[in-house]
Design a protein around this motif. Structure first.
Motif: not given
Ligand SMILES: Nc1ncnc2c1ncn2[C@@H]1O[C@H](COP(=O)(O)OP(=O)(O)OP(=O)(O)O)[C@@H](O)[C@H]1O
Length: 268
Positions: A17-19, A37-45, A55-57, A211-213
């Motif tokens: 589960v990523l988000v 922080e980096s990897g917390s799921g911001k971009s995926l959201t 597609r794999q998500l 943003s991180h900032d």
């Molecule tokens: N296509 C994917 N397949 C599997 N895992 C993924 C995929 N894209 C992102 N992830 C994972 O999902 C998690 C959240 O990623 P995301 O890019 O949303 O983080 P973020 O908060 O935007 O980070 P950053 O600030 O570094 O951009 C991370 O652990 C990332 O490795």
């Protein structure tokens, strides 16, 4: 009515589960920050909100954008929504730009599409004039020359301005800016942030700002959602959350930002 209502949004790949179970909403014209922080799921959201997840998500839950459900939406429905209700500006402007097309044409295409969706047709000189206006709106000098340039002929800051002009051409109700200045030098960062801030206010767009900032977030948005490992740990007015964080994780993010500022001698 909310422009955007996210309810119990989860994103996963296989068993990971990523988000997780994320809920928040955004009113028309409101500015919301997504931090973590980096990897917390911001971009995926952000990608889930626009139906652009790889597609794999898999996404579950609900994302209502301008009253339409994004999760499980057809490509046709999502394409219309993306060109009208929402536009995105990414970290790296080259992701949004076609290297082989003159930038004027790249701005003209979404402008013409948007006009078509509004039931009108813009072509030729009228379309060229809209492109010039958009290039001026993002404060690019000599817009006639820039319109004829290819992306590689522009600086990073100029390319990000073009990407913003493309987003504006859609006349979106919501602009999503995902780390829009990370790839730029510090002076250009400040210029682009000032530009975005001014445009969002002038056009009365809602903004989802990733943003991180944290100092920039504090100056740009009204409310903030703090993400940690895909979960929202804290949500509230940015002034309250930053002045009196309730969660240890938010405290540690703020502390890290303060230490960074101190290391720079408070020069930002
Ligand atoms: N296509 C994917 N397949 C599997 N895992 C993924 C995929 N894209 C992102 N992830 C994972 O999902 C998690 C959240 O990623 P995301 O890019 O949303 O983080 P973020 O908060 O935007 O980070 P950053 O600030 O570094 O951009 C991370 O652990 C990332 O490795």
């Amino acid at each position: 009515m909310s422009l955007l209502r996210v309810e119990s949004l989860s994103v996963q790949t296989g068993d990971t589960v990523l988000v997780s179970n994320l809920s928040f909403s955004l009113a028309p014209g409101e500015r919301l920050g997504l931090i973590g922080e980096s990897g917390s799921g911001k971009s995926l959201t952000a990608l889930a909100m626009t139906g652009l997840l790889p597609r794999q998500l898999d996404a579950s839950g609900s994302v209502l954008l301008a009253g339409e459900e994004v999760i499980g939406g057809s490509d046709r429905q999502l394409n219309t929504l993306r060109g009208k209700a929402v536009a995105m500006v990414f970290q790296e402007p080259l992701t949004a730009l076609d290297p082989l097309m003159r930038v004027g044409k790249q701005i003209a295409e979404p402008a013409a599409r948007r006009a078509k969706r509004d039931g009108t047709s813009i072509m030729g000189g009228a379309l060229d004039a809209i492109v010039v206006d958009l290039l001026l709106e993002v404060a690019l000098p000599d817009p006639q020359r820039i319109a004829l340039a290819y992306p590689h002929e522009l600086s990073g800051g100029q390319r990000q301005r073009v990407a913003i002009a493309m987003a504006l051409a859609c006349k979106p109700d919501l602009l999503i800016a995902d780390e829009p200045t990370t790839a730029l030098d510090v002076t250009t960062q400040a210029e682009i942030l000032g530009l975005l801030d001014g445009l969002v206010r002038k056009r009365d767009m809602a903004l989802l700002f990733i943003s991180h900032d944290l100092p920039v977030v504090a100056n740009t948005v009204e409310r903030v959602v703090v993400l940690r490992r895909g979960e929202a740990v804290e949500t509230g007015l940015v002034t309250n959350v930053f002045a009196q964080p309730r969660h240890d994780y938010t405290r540690s993010l703020l502390q890290a930002a303060r230490s960074f500022d101190d290391a720079l001698g408070g020069k930002r």
